[in-house]
Design a protein around this motif. Structure first.
Motif, PDB file in Angstrom:
ATOM      1  N   ARG A 137      -1.220 -22.812  21.168  1.00 37.42           N
ATOM      2  CA  ARG A 137      -0.635 -23.365  22.276  1.00 37.42           C
ATOM      3  C   ARG A 137       0.345 -22.665  22.722  1.00 37.42           C
ATOM      4  O   ARG A 137       1.140 -21.803  22.213  1.00 37.42           O
ATOM      5  CB  ARG A 137       0.082 -24.599  21.783  1.00 37.42           C
ATOM      6  N   ILE A 138       0.415 -22.645  24.143  1.00 36.68           N
ATOM      7  CA  ILE A 138       1.467 -21.703  24.782  1.00 36.68           C
ATOM      8  C   ILE A 138       2.529 -22.553  25.206  1.00 36.68           C
ATOM      9  O   ILE A 138       2.484 -23.260  26.252  1.00 36.68           O
ATOM     10  CB  ILE A 138       0.944 -20.892  26.119  1.00 36.68           C
ATOM     11  N   ASP A 139       3.792 -22.391  24.495  1.00 34.01           N
ATOM     12  CA  ASP A 139       4.962 -23.264  24.772  1.00 34.01           C
ATOM     13  C   ASP A 139       5.673 -22.635  25.698  1.00 34.01           C
ATOM     14  O   ASP A 139       6.669 -23.403  26.417  1.00 34.01           O
ATOM     15  CB  ASP A 139       5.813 -23.643  23.544  1.00 34.01           C
ATOM     16  N   ASP A 140       5.957 -21.003  25.840  1.00 35.98           N
ATOM     17  CA  ASP A 140       6.705 -20.436  26.423  1.00 35.98           C
ATOM     18  C   ASP A 140       6.107 -19.722  27.584  1.00 35.98           C
ATOM     19  O   ASP A 140       5.199 -18.754  27.281  1.00 35.98           O
ATOM     20  CB  ASP A 140       7.530 -19.330  25.556  1.00 35.98           C
ATOM     21  N   ALA A 141       6.253 -20.097  28.898  1.00 34.89           N
ATOM     22  CA  ALA A 141       5.611 -19.567  29.875  1.00 34.89           C
ATOM     23  C   ALA A 141       5.631 -17.869  29.931  1.00 34.89           C
ATOM     24  O   ALA A 141       4.783 -17.416  30.477  1.00 34.89           O
ATOM     25  CB  ALA A 141       6.054 -20.094  31.094  1.00 34.89           C
ATOM     26  N   ARG A 142       6.562 -17.404  29.516  1.00 37.94           N
ATOM     27  CA  ARG A 142       6.969 -15.892  29.481  1.00 37.94           C
ATOM     28  C   ARG A 142       5.930 -15.450  28.572  1.00 37.94           C
ATOM     29  O   ARG A 142       5.458 -13.854  28.719  1.00 37.94           O
ATOM     30  CB  ARG A 142       8.350 -15.612  29.112  1.00 37.94           C
ATOM     31  N   ARG A 143       5.234 -15.897  27.786  1.00 35.24           N
ATOM     32  CA  ARG A 143       4.307 -15.478  26.837  1.00 35.24           C
ATOM     33  C   ARG A 143       2.962 -15.671  27.185  1.00 35.24           C
ATOM     34  O   ARG A 143       1.815 -15.112  26.387  1.00 35.24           O
ATOM     35  CB  ARG A 143       4.773 -15.990  25.296  1.00 35.24           C
ATOM     36  N   ILE A 144       2.836 -16.120  28.402  1.00 35.52           N
ATOM     37  CA  ILE A 144       1.271 -16.154  28.674  1.00 35.52           C
ATOM     38  C   ILE A 144       0.576 -15.047  28.595  1.00 35.52           C
ATOM     39  O   ILE A 144      -0.806 -15.078  28.395  1.00 35.52           O
ATOM     40  CB  ILE A 144       1.203 -16.905  30.214  1.00 35.52           C
ATOM     41  N   PRO A 145       0.920 -13.699  29.217  1.00 32.60           N
ATOM     42  CA  PRO A 145       0.239 -12.487  29.037  1.00 32.60           C
ATOM     43  C   PRO A 145      -0.354 -12.225  27.835  1.00 32.60           C
ATOM     44  O   PRO A 145      -1.242 -11.744  27.424  1.00 32.60           O
ATOM     45  CB  PRO A 145       1.201 -11.598  29.684  1.00 32.60           C
ATOM     46  N   GLU A 146       0.768 -12.373  26.919  1.00 33.68           N
ATOM     47  CA  GLU A 146       0.553 -12.133  25.352  1.00 33.68           C
ATOM     48  C   GLU A 146      -0.687 -12.888  24.908  1.00 33.68           C
ATOM     49  O   GLU A 146      -1.362 -12.441  24.190  1.00 33.68           O
ATOM     50  CB  GLU A 146       1.696 -12.155  24.618  1.00 33.68           C
ATOM     51  N   TYR A 147      -0.445 -14.423  25.033  1.00 37.75           N
ATOM     52  CA  TYR A 147      -1.399 -14.975  24.532  1.00 37.75           C
ATOM     53  C   TYR A 147      -2.727 -14.953  25.274  1.00 37.75           C
ATOM     54  O   TYR A 147      -4.188 -15.042  24.456  1.00 37.75           O
ATOM     55  CB  TYR A 147      -1.131 -16.592  24.845  1.00 37.75           C
ATOM     56  N   VAL A 148      -3.182 -14.718  26.564  1.00 35.77           N
ATOM     57  CA  VAL A 148      -4.218 -14.573  27.207  1.00 35.77           C
ATOM     58  C   VAL A 148      -4.910 -13.389  26.755  1.00 35.77           C
ATOM     59  O   VAL A 148      -6.156 -13.082  26.174  1.00 35.77           O
ATOM     60  CB  VAL A 148      -4.239 -14.535  28.744  1.00 35.77           C
ATOM     61  N   ALA A 149      -4.178 -12.077  26.536  1.00 36.04           N
ATOM     62  CA  ALA A 149      -4.650 -10.894  26.139  1.00 36.04           C
ATOM     63  C   ALA A 149      -5.117 -10.856  24.369  1.00 36.04           C
ATOM     64  O   ALA A 149      -6.314 -10.423  24.430  1.00 36.04           O
ATOM     65  CB  ALA A 149      -3.432  -9.802  26.044  1.00 36.04           C
ATOM     66  N   ARG A 150      -4.429 -11.716  23.824  1.00 36.85           N
ATOM     67  CA  ARG A 150      -4.744 -11.715  22.366  1.00 36.85           C
ATOM     68  C   ARG A 150      -6.025 -12.642  22.272  1.00 36.85           C
ATOM     69  O   ARG A 150      -7.018 -12.433  21.366  1.00 36.85           O
ATOM     70  CB  ARG A 150      -3.854 -12.495  21.578  1.00 36.85           C
ATOM     71  N   GLU A 179       4.619 -10.337  33.755  1.00 33.09           N
ATOM     72  CA  GLU A 179       3.409  -9.750  34.625  1.00 33.09           C
ATOM     73  C   GLU A 179       1.994  -9.654  33.617  1.00 33.09           C
ATOM     74  O   GLU A 179       2.264  -9.580  32.441  1.00 33.09           O
ATOM     75  CB  GLU A 179       3.698  -8.268  35.071  1.00 33.09           C
ATOM     76  N   PRO A 180       1.093  -9.670  34.072  1.00 27.24           N
ATOM     77  CA  PRO A 180      -0.132  -9.723  33.107  1.00 27.24           C
ATOM     78  C   PRO A 180      -0.204  -8.324  32.262  1.00 27.24           C
ATOM     79  O   PRO A 180       0.318  -7.327  32.758  1.00 27.24           O
ATOM     80  CB  PRO A 180      -1.252  -9.777  34.191  1.00 27.24           C
ATOM     81  N   LEU A 181      -0.800  -8.318  31.158  1.00 29.65           N
ATOM     82  CA  LEU A 181      -1.062  -7.351  30.372  1.00 29.65           C
ATOM     83  C   LEU A 181      -2.214  -6.674  30.828  1.00 29.65           C
ATOM     84  O   LEU A 181      -3.218  -7.257  31.437  1.00 29.65           O
ATOM     85  CB  LEU A 181      -0.995  -7.554  28.991  1.00 29.65           C
ATOM     86  N   PRO A 182      -2.622  -5.407  30.413  1.00 29.23           N
ATOM     87  CA  PRO A 182      -3.680  -4.548  30.940  1.00 29.23           C
ATOM     88  C   PRO A 182      -4.990  -5.194  30.333  1.00 29.23           C
ATOM     89  O   PRO A 182      -4.897  -5.850  29.245  1.00 29.23           O
ATOM     90  CB  PRO A 182      -3.539  -3.043  30.189  1.00 29.23           C
ATOM     91  N   ARG A 183      -5.980  -4.921  30.853  1.00 36.46           N
ATOM     92  CA  ARG A 183      -7.555  -5.138  30.297  1.00 36.46           C
ATOM     93  C   ARG A 183      -7.785  -5.037  28.823  1.00 36.46           C
ATOM     94  O   ARG A 183      -7.340  -3.740  28.662  1.00 36.46           O
ATOM     95  CB  ARG A 183      -8.553  -4.763  31.452  1.00 36.46           C
ATOM     96  N   VAL A 184      -8.319  -5.774  28.246  1.00 35.73           N
ATOM     97  CA  VAL A 184      -8.366  -5.587  26.839  1.00 35.73           C
ATOM     98  C   VAL A 184      -9.886  -5.484  26.585  1.00 35.73           C
ATOM     99  O   VAL A 184     -10.926  -5.753  27.398  1.00 35.73           O
ATOM    100  CB  VAL A 184      -8.403  -7.158  25.988  1.00 35.73           C
ATOM    101  N   GLU A 185     -10.209  -4.161  25.820  1.00 36.66           N
ATOM    102  CA  GLU A 185     -11.386  -3.620  25.557  1.00 36.66           C
ATOM    103  C   GLU A 185     -11.941  -4.134  24.059  1.00 36.66           C
ATOM    104  O   GLU A 185     -10.948  -3.984  23.318  1.00 36.66           O
ATOM    105  CB  GLU A 185     -11.687  -2.129  25.731  1.00 36.66           C
ATOM    106  N   PRO A 186     -13.016  -4.400  23.729  1.00 37.88           N
ATOM    107  CA  PRO A 186     -13.412  -4.722  22.329  1.00 37.88           C
ATOM    108  C   PRO A 186     -13.236  -3.343  21.345  1.00 37.88           C
ATOM    109  O   PRO A 186     -13.266  -2.144  21.824  1.00 37.88           O
ATOM    110  CB  PRO A 186     -14.926  -5.152  22.309  1.00 37.88           C
ATOM    111  N   VAL A 187     -12.594  -3.652  20.269  1.00 34.26           N
ATOM    112  CA  VAL A 187     -12.681  -2.412  19.221  1.00 34.26           C
ATOM    113  C   VAL A 187     -13.821  -2.383  18.598  1.00 34.26           C
ATOM    114  O   VAL A 187     -14.664  -3.211  18.243  1.00 34.26           O
ATOM    115  CB  VAL A 187     -11.483  -2.760  18.357  1.00 34.26           C
ATOM    116  N   GLN A 188     -14.317  -1.070  18.524  1.00 31.06           N
ATOM    117  CA  GLN A 188     -15.561  -0.474  18.020  1.00 31.06           C
ATOM    118  C   GLN A 188     -15.230  -0.150  16.465  1.00 31.06           C
ATOM    119  O   GLN A 188     -14.500   0.566  16.124  1.00 31.06           O
ATOM    120  CB  GLN A 188     -16.122   0.731  18.546  1.00 31.06           C
TER     121      GLN A 188
END
Length: 569
Positions: A137-150, A179-188
């Motif tokens: 659950r995202i309770d802090d709006a400032r952490r939206i980029p972190e949660y979405v990237a994760r 601001e949004p975090l960079p695009r995430v790519e899957p780890v190989q």
């Protein structure tokens, strides 16, 4: 200086950075700020409005299968989230990357059983036994980029799967400068060189090896590398249940699909194999014949199990050799594994493919079905007329067995995914998955559905028309839940209960939604109907009246006749 924005708009911007072009969902008042974000960024991200959350979740799951990146679904709290759970479960069991966003009650109302409140961590149960890899659950709006990237990283890394992000309504209306975090790519995860040497030694000792490919995480590059590995070592390759496009069915090394109603000849090959190389599949119940073809926990065959998740290795099967590697890395490692000048199993591979060809050859099958419809002939018509890049979709039911057995899927190695089907056996998947494929790819989309299966999500035809998507739906109408009737006839012959259906006029229903519609009562009528559907600018439903006495198993495709069917269907 970073400009402030509404949190709901920031969330949409984060999705755009992650490469999301379409999000599926049913609007809800709990995430109005996100809907406003979709409006603000309509030129970059299209919100596809669905008619039911289950259909939306299936479309997002199909999006994950088609793109290899998380499909995105938005639903509102409580009933919206519970409706969407069927798509989440499908994504989990099918190892499909997906992110489900759930609008939630406001923070000051939480834990009071507020209107439509649900404890999502308990409901979705993030674990190997739940429906999601992670629930947050995202309770802090400032952490939206972190949660979405994760969420995107979690959905793609290891064994792909779904993630749930819960969005409190009041959080989405906060003003933030993040601001949004960079695009995430899957780890190989790469294969251990020592394990590859051991695999080569096991191959050199083998006389009857067999590869089974499937599971999530496959790309065209990985599929092409798998094909080169099979060619270098002259290995027969079978595909796992409902992953029939992992390896090209037209290839001379193809052995068939290992799933429900497996060909008896292929089942015998699996049992007789002295080395099984499972690349990607979990080796679940459907692919192992109820854990009989490959016995748990210690198979009779030597087993090399290659999987992207270390947690899956050793969870059910104690393999001779377990390799933790993603599909791209594993296939690329295998294709450069040095093969000897000659192998001992050349004739074994030729025989595996010859048995597959015989199994899909109607002329060799001697199949005589009651009624006026010849389903094998209809599927062969599909094979002739559908373009090679067509996407075929289906839900769950006996009707799917016709394409599973008689259609030769083009492999992912040719660059495009051509099969969307639920390994968890979810009914109602095929129609929304096909519509999603039409929206996302613009390719020809063909869906096969049963009468019971269609009515679980047939309302999404309205979504197709609203968003300009064209799919062709072959609806087999036999007035029954056919799979259940098949089991009833086997276990309780003559005792029909709960499996008979009173259906609407499907053609009239399709036309009401804005689809074209045709009814086919004889096999000879089908080809012209399909050609008209292919040429039509809009979607078409082709209803085929199938004799209710035709209850199939993929291994025999026998017609079961009974007094119960004659008198009660």
């Amino acid at each position: 200086m970073t400009q402030e924005k509404i949190a709901g708009h920031l969330l949409v911007e984060c999705l755009i950075v992650q490469g999301v072009t379409h999000a599926f969902g049913v609007p809800g008042e709990s995430y109005l700020a996100v809907l406003d974000g979709f409006h603000a960024h309509a030129d970059q991200l299209r919100f596809v409005t669905n008619r039911q959350e289950g259909g939306a979740a299936f479309m997002a799951e199909a999006q994950g299968k088609l793109t290899g990146r998380p499909g995105v679904c938005f639903v509102t709290r409580g009933p919206g989230a519970t409706n969407a759970s069927i798509g989440l479960h499908t994504a989990f069991q099918d190892s499909t990357p997906m992110v489900l966003f759930v609008g939630d009650v406001a923070s000051d109302a939480r834990d009071r059983e507020a209107f439509q409140e649900v404890n999502y961590l308990s409901f979705f149960g993030a674990s190997t036994k739940g429906m999601a890899k992670r629930v947050e659950r995202i309770d802090d709006a400032r952490r939206i980029p972190e949660y979405v990237a994760r969420a995107f990283a979690t959905a793609m890394n290891g064994r792909p799967g779904p993630v749930v992000l819960v969005l409190p309504e009041d959080m989405l209306t906060q003003t933030v400068s993040a601001e949004p975090l960079p695009r995430v790519e899957p780890v190989q995860a790469w294969s251990d060189p020592g394990a590859l040497r051991t695999l080569r030694e096991l191959l050199l000792q083998a006389e009857r090896p067999l590869v089974i490919a499937g599971g999530g995480g496959w790309t065209p590059q990985a599929a092409a590398a798998l094909q080169r590995f099979a060619e270098n070592w002259q290995l027969p390759v079978a595909n796992a249940f409902r992953f029939q496009d992992c390896f090209d069915n037209h290839h001379p090394n193809y052995a068939g699909d290992v799933g429900l109603g497996i060909s008896p000849a292929l089942a015998a090959r699996v049992r007789e194999s002295d080395l099984l190389i499972a690349i990607g599949p979990r080796l679940g119940e459907a692919t192992t014949g109820g854990y009989t073809l490959v016995e748990a926990p210690r198979p009779k065959q030597k087993l090399v199990h290659i999987h992207a998740s270390a947690e899956e290795l050793g969870r059910v099967y104690q393999a001779t050799l377990a390799i933790n590697a993603t599909m791209n890395a594993a296939a690329r490692s295998l294709e450069v594994l040095t093969a000897p000048p000659g192998v001992a199993w050349g004739q074994w591979t030729l025989a595996c493919h010859a048995e597959f060809d015989a199994n899909v050859d109607v002329a060799n099958g001697g199949i005589v079905l009651p009624g006026r419809i010849d389903m094998p002939a209809i599927v062969h018509t599909l094979q002739r007329l559908l373009p090679a890049d067509a996407v075929l979709t289906n839900g769950a039911g006996n009707f799917a067995s016709w394409v599973h057995r008689f259609f030769k899927y083009h492999g992912l190695a040719k660059g495009l995914k051509t099969q969307l089907a639920p390994t968890n056996g979810a009914m109602g998947y095929g129609v929304p998955a096909g519509i999603a494929a039409a929206i996302l790819t613009g390719r020809t989309v063909f869906t096969i559905a049963g009468d019971g299966d269609f009515l679980m999500n047939g309302q999404e035809l309205a979504t197709a028309v609203q968003h300009g998507a064209k799919s062709i739906i072959l609806l087999l109408n036999n007035g029954t839940y056919g799979t259940i009737r098949m089991h009833q006839e086997r276990e309780y012959p003559g005792h029909v209960s709960g499996s008979s259906l009173a259906n609407p006029d499907f053609c009239a229903l399709a036309r009401a939604y804005g689809y074209g519609a045709e009814c086919v009562t004889h096999t000879a009528e089908f080809e012209a109907a399909l050609q008209r559907a292919l040429a039509a600018p809009n979607g078409t439903l082709i209803e085929v009246w199938l004799d209710p006495e035709v209850i199939t198993t993929r291994s025999t495709l026998s017609a079961i006749r009974s007094t119960a069917l004659k008198t009660q269907a």
